[in-house]
Design a protein around this motif. Structure first.
Motif, mmCIF file in Angstrom:
data_model
loop_
_atom_site.group_PDB
_atom_site.id
_atom_site.type_symbol
_atom_site.label_atom_id
_atom_site.label_comp_id
_atom_site.label_asym_id
_atom_site.label_seq_id
_atom_site.Cartn_x
_atom_site.Cartn_y
_atom_site.Cartn_z
ATOM 1 N N GLU A 179 5.649 6.891 -7.009
ATOM 2 C CA GLU A 179 4.518 7.718 -7.432
ATOM 3 C C GLU A 179 3.287 7.511 -6.552
ATOM 4 O O GLU A 179 2.351 8.313 -6.613
ATOM 5 N N ARG A 180 3.284 6.481 -5.731
ATOM 6 C CA ARG A 180 2.138 6.192 -4.880
ATOM 7 C C ARG A 180 2.319 6.734 -3.460
ATOM 8 O O ARG A 180 1.348 6.812 -2.702
ATOM 9 N N VAL A 181 3.539 7.065 -3.101
ATOM 10 C CA VAL A 181 3.816 7.559 -1.752
ATOM 11 C C VAL A 181 3.368 9.018 -1.651
ATOM 12 O O VAL A 181 3.663 9.833 -2.526
ATOM 13 N N THR A 182 2.662 9.355 -0.578
ATOM 14 C CA THR A 182 2.105 10.706 -0.438
ATOM 15 C C THR A 182 3.024 11.663 0.298
ATOM 16 O O THR A 182 2.786 12.873 0.289
ATOM 17 N N ASP A 183 4.075 11.171 0.926
ATOM 18 C CA ASP A 183 4.964 12.056 1.688
ATOM 19 C C ASP A 183 6.423 11.900 1.282
ATOM 20 O O ASP A 183 7.334 12.049 2.099
ATOM 21 N N ALA A 184 6.670 11.615 0.005
ATOM 22 C CA ALA A 184 8.046 11.491 -0.471
ATOM 23 C C ALA A 184 8.719 12.860 -0.460
ATOM 24 O O ALA A 184 8.071 13.914 -0.466
ATOM 25 N N PHE B 9 10.801 1.654 3.256
ATOM 26 C CA PHE B 9 10.569 1.160 1.897
ATOM 27 C C PHE B 9 9.716 -0.099 1.920
ATOM 28 O O PHE B 9 8.815 -0.265 1.084
ATOM 29 N N ARG B 10 9.978 -0.990 2.839
ATOM 30 C CA ARG B 10 9.171 -2.213 2.937
ATOM 31 C C ARG B 10 7.705 -1.866 3.156
ATOM 32 O O ARG B 10 6.821 -2.448 2.509
ATOM 33 N N ALA B 11 7.427 -0.910 4.035
ATOM 34 C CA ALA B 11 6.039 -0.523 4.300
ATOM 35 C C ALA B 11 5.384 0.043 3.053
ATOM 36 O O ALA B 11 4.219 -0.269 2.748
ATOM 37 N N ALA B 12 6.113 0.871 2.307
ATOM 38 C CA ALA B 12 5.556 1.445 1.084
ATOM 39 C C ALA B 12 5.339 0.375 0.021
ATOM 40 O O ALA B 12 4.336 0.381 -0.704
ATOM 41 N N ALA B 13 6.279 -0.568 -0.095
ATOM 42 C CA ALA B 13 6.157 -1.626 -1.097
ATOM 43 C C ALA B 13 5.002 -2.570 -0.791
ATOM 44 O O ALA B 13 4.401 -3.147 -1.706
ATOM 45 N N LEU B 14 4.674 -2.737 0.502
ATOM 46 C CA LEU B 14 3.529 -3.579 0.867
ATOM 47 C C LEU B 14 2.210 -2.972 0.428
ATOM 48 O O LEU B 14 1.198 -3.677 0.328
ATOM 49 N N ASP B 15 2.212 -1.678 0.146
ATOM 50 C CA ASP B 15 1.015 -0.997 -0.331
ATOM 51 C C ASP B 15 1.163 -0.660 -1.806
ATOM 52 O O ASP B 15 0.834 0.434 -2.242
ATOM 53 N N SER B 16 1.706 -1.612 -2.557
ATOM 54 C CA SER B 16 2.012 -1.378 -3.969
ATOM 55 C C SER B 16 1.902 -2.699 -4.733
ATOM 56 O O SER B 16 1.691 -3.758 -4.137
ATOM 57 N N PRO B 17 2.065 -2.669 -6.055
ATOM 58 C CA PRO B 17 2.070 -3.917 -6.824
ATOM 59 C C PRO B 17 3.189 -4.878 -6.441
ATOM 60 O O PRO B 17 3.170 -6.047 -6.863
#
Length: 364
Positions: free
Chosen positions: A236-241, A197-205
């Motif tokens: 909605e931004r994650v490509t492999d959810a 989750f931290r990695a995904a949030a770093l690539d988000s607002p």
């Protein structure tokens, strides 16, 4: 695998006004029995190794009183689920290790089978742990609901599906099409590892908040981000959810029309619910003194709280005053404290408009 159930209890639940107010959010209300919605959710989270409740400062005392065995994380400011979950997941990493799996549970849902619910959430946690994916739980729909968002599942991997897309709340025709296409309701429940989750949030607002949390600057991090949902900011931004179907009776107690689905009524479909003994705000969270199914025990609520004359399919909620309806159908009438709300059940979501105006006036 260490599993941490994260219960979200920082919102207000404004669509349940006037029972829900700024100092008495709906998770503190015993709307379906003797225990509050928050207590029911914490009990339902017993499948996890640890339970953490996330809330805001002004609600902390009540949360601790209602959930004394849970750990409590207090976010410095209410900025929707995106910042709240980024902060709570960060704190869980500090408390229980960065290998922990977080299972997110809103505190205002109703579930028909707690055991099956827990088994499904455990399975979703294993999927998150084994694949490193962010997981959404999708509820098998029972009706073409226009008040929920939808999840479009993709390829079937046995324990989960690829999550192809999120879809916003549809109109009635689109909802019918979603049902026919096998879409699932977006229940706002998720599972993820702390680090994924931290990695995904770093690539988000949410990136400014995550970086500030890494540096130990919590307040600065919250100041650096706007209000945003975790769906929009991250999922909605994650490509492999992934999506794990939840096949149990479930309802989001988000508006007054939901009581018509959850409680039995009279021969004309009228539902009455007594609101006595609500857990009060301000740190005094007393237990109510009503039965487990107060609206349906023996019909007393119909005699004591409401009278219906040539009226059908109405919902009446009262914490004291008697309510009489004559010649009307399909209404929700709520008398609570010194406030009365009347709204068509079909437009129950419009209570948000009422609350917006009351907030502008400073009287919510």
């Amino acid at each position: 695998m260490t599993t941490v159930a994260l219960v979200l209890a920082g919102g207000t639940g404004s669509r349940l006004y006037p029972a829900s107010r700024s100092t008495r959010p709906k998770q503190f209300l015993p709307l379906l029995g003797e225990t509050t919605l928050l207590e029911r959710t914490v009990d339902r989270a017993s499948f996890a190794d640890h339970v953490v409740v996330s809330t805001r400062p002004e609600l902390e005392a009540d949360v601790r009183a209602l959930a004394p065995d849970a750990e409590v994380v207090v976010e410095p400011a209410g900025k929707d689920t995106g910042p709240a979950l980024a902060y709570a997941t960060h704190r869980i990493g500090e408390l229980h290790g960065t290998d922990a799996v977080v299972v997110v549970l809103p505190s205002d849902h109703t579930v028909g089978d707690d055991a099956a619910f827990g088994e499904t959430l455990e399975r979703g946690a294993r999927v998150a742990h084994q694949t490193g994916r962010l997981v959404a739980f999708g509820v098998d729909p029972t009706r073409p609901e226009t008040g929920y968002g939808y999840i479009e599942p993709g390829s079937d991997h046995g324990a989960f599906f690829d999550l192809d897309a999120f879809h916003e709340k549809p109109d009635a025709e689109t909802a019918e099409r979603y049902i026919d296409s096998g879409y699932l309701w977006n229940a706002g429940m998720f599972a993820w590892g702390v680090e994924p989750f931290r990695a995904a949030a770093l690539d988000s607002p949410l990136a400014p908040l995550v970086r500030a949390l890494d540096d130990g600057h919590v307040e600065r991090g919250f100041e650096a981000v706007e209000e945003t949902s975790v769906d929009y900011a991250v999922m909605e931004r994650v490509t492999d959810a992934a999506v794990v179907p939840l096949d149990v009776r479930w309802d989001d107690l988000g508006s007054w029309d939901a009581l018509a689905r959850l409680l039995s009524g009279d021969d004309e479909g009228n539902v009455v619910h007594a609101g006595d003994g609500v857990g009060s705000a301000g740190g005094d969270a007393e237990r109510p003194s009503q039965s487990e199914d107060a609206a349906t025990d023996d019909g007393d609520d119909f005699d004591e709280r409401a009278l219906f004359v040539d009226s059908a399919d109405n919902v009446v909620v009262s914490d004291g005053p008697h309510v009489s309806l004559a010649g009307v159908d399909g209404l929700a009438v709520v008398a609570w404290d010194d406030r009365v709300l009347v709204v068509p059940k079909a437009e129950a979501q419009r209570v948000r408009d009422v609350v917006s105006l009351l907030k502008e006036q400073g009287t919510f």
